[in-house]
Design an enzyme around this catalytic site. Structure first.
Site, PDB file in Angstrom:
ATOM      1  N   GLY A 205      -2.072   8.565   7.748  1.00 43.66           N
ATOM      2  CA  GLY A 205      -2.864   8.573   6.514  1.00 43.66           C
ATOM      3  C   GLY A 205      -2.738   9.889   5.796  1.00 43.66           C
ATOM      4  O   GLY A 205      -1.864  10.701   6.104  1.00 43.66           O
ATOM      5  N   ASN A 206      -3.588  10.090   4.828  1.00 45.05           N
ATOM      6  CA  ASN A 206      -3.589  11.366   4.100  1.00 45.05           C
ATOM      7  C   ASN A 206      -5.008  11.695   3.669  1.00 45.05           C
ATOM      8  O   ASN A 206      -5.938  10.934   3.934  1.00 45.05           O
ATOM      9  CB  ASN A 206      -2.612  11.322   2.923  1.00 45.05           C
ATOM     10  N   ARG A 207      -5.153  12.820   3.010  1.00 45.44           N
ATOM     11  CA  ARG A 207      -6.500  13.347   2.752  1.00 45.44           C
ATOM     12  C   ARG A 207      -7.144  12.813   1.471  1.00 45.44           C
ATOM     13  O   ARG A 207      -8.236  13.221   1.111  1.00 45.44           O
ATOM     14  CB  ARG A 207      -6.445  14.874   2.660  1.00 45.44           C
TER      15      ARG A 207
END
Ligand code: CTP
Length: 398
Positions: A205-207
């Protein structure tokens, strides 16, 4: 006409209260969200159940005793506009003197939204100097007063004092809420960070939080657009006027966005889409005892590219989360085929992922770069729409 607009209808105790039911129905027919607030006297003339059935929400009739501990401030903050129709002489007086003794007058006192007042009363009461003075006072507050008409009054009387034609009230409300500059536009917004499954527990995932996309969607609704928000992030707390399509992976996002894109006139791609995903996500949990896993990756679909290829193609706004220099942003704007690229340096303190603020530059494929200061994401959204509206004024719609 009123898609996504939130109207609080205040009803007071006059015989014209039955016309408020018609007004509620008209606002709903015209796609507004409507909530009602009634004075105790209004309930002598018309039942709360009528408004509950017409609007889908129970009217607020009392400041106390309900589930909401502060119904007047909730309604006041929710409203895009408050219209009090009919307004009796008693309520007019309370409004003029800032009284907050019942749910309706407290709501009006607590709001920052525009207020429209449509009085209805006997001719003598309407013409009394006290009422004249009260009208002058509320006009000084900035309230819009729709004067009563001449016609049949309660008790068989006749004269000036009959509630203005409900269609006239609708027209006045329309004039105030205004046709937003995105009226008629159908906007696709992608938002949030996608999650690509490694196994049932883990993902890549990412932020990204989805806050920027939520702000873009809300701002578009407020300016009159119909909005489809395809999001892998947190849903907006206020979904009014937004068709929310939750997704998880890049593939889900692509499918949803590509399905909706041909019906959309504008697409704003704020999502942080994973570029790679595990080629073969495991259906069972990876165990530590199995040792270090080899995770083969494959590219994900380019959601923006698919939207770009849709026919007809929406006006396309891309985002670029960069770290450090924004030098590559003009190239990216050209390469991606967008009409506008919103570039941000996510490494700047207090800007970008998860933050309530963002510092962006507006980049066009022609090489124009406009740096904006750090500002709340809601203001960035406004700045984006200002530029999109301006650009679409100078080029014909696709
Ligand atoms: N985007 C998308 N689908 C992808 C990747 C990106 O829709 N699979 C969109 C993003 O929502 C954004 C724009 O494309 O609006 C640019 O994203 P970015 O990650 O900066 O572009 P990339 O082409 O992946 O560039 P980079 O080489 O910097 O990773």
């Amino acid at each position: 006409m009123f898609a996504g607009r939130r109207i609080v209808l205040g009803v007071t105790g006059g015989v014209a209260a039955y016309k408020a039911a018609y007004l509620a129905r008209r606002f709903i027919e015209l796609d507004a969200e409507v909530r009602t607030v009634m004075t105790p006297a209004a309930e002598q003339f018309i039942g709360a159940a009528t408004f509950a059935a017409l609007t889908g929400t129970n009217p607020v009739t009392d400041l106390f005793g309900g589930t909401d501990v502060s119904p007047h401030t909730t309604l006041a903050a929710w409203a895009d506009l408050i219209v009090v129709a009919p307004t009796t002489a008693a309520t007019l007086s309370k409004l003029a003197h800032g009284e907050s003794s019942n749910a309706l007058t407290a709501t009006v006192l607590a709001t920052r939204a525009p207020v429209v007042v449509a009085p209805a009363m006997h001719t003598e009461m309407w013409e009394h100097p006290a009422t004249r003075e009260n009208v002058a006072i509320i006009e000084r507050f900035g309230y819009t007063v729709i004067p009563p008409e001449s016609g049949a009054l309660a008790g068989g009387d006749h004269g000036v004092g009959r509630l203005a034609d409900p269609e006239m009230i609708v027209a006045v409300v329309d004039g105030i809420l205004g046709t937003g500059d995105l009226e008629g536009e159908v906007v696709l917004v992608t938002a949030g960070g996608t999650r690509e499954s490694i196994d049932p527990v883990r993902y890549i995932g990412n932020r990204s939080s989805g806050k920027m996309g939520n702000a873009v969607a809300r701002s578009a609704v407020d300016r009159g657009a119909r909005v489809i928000l395809v999001s892998a992030g947190t849903a907006p707390s206020d979904l009014g006027g937004i068709q929310f399509v939750p997704v998880e992976s890049a593939a889900d996002m692509a499918e949803a966005a590509w399905t909706h894109a041909p019906q959309c006139t504008i697409a704003v791609m704020t999502a942080a889409v994973a570029d790679f995903r595990p080629k073969e996500p495991r259906s069972d949990k990876l165990r530590r005892a199995e040792g270090l896993p080899d995770i083969d990756l494959e590219p994900t679909p380019d959601v923006l590219k698919g939207v770009h290829e849709s026919d007809p193609r929406p006006y396309l706004v891309g985002f670029a989360a960069e770290v450090g220099s924004l030098d590559t942003a003009v190239d990216k704007a050209k390469r991606k085929g967008v009409d506008l690229l919103v570039a941000n340096d996510v490494a700047i303190e207090g800007s970008g992922f998860g933050s309530d603020n963002n510092q962006v530059a507006m980049v066009t494929p022609l090489g124009d770069v406009e740096h904006l200061p750090l500002m709340p994401k809601a203001d960035v959204a406004t700045a984006i729409w200002d530029r999109v509206v301006e650009a679409r004024r100078s080029t014909p719609r696709t």
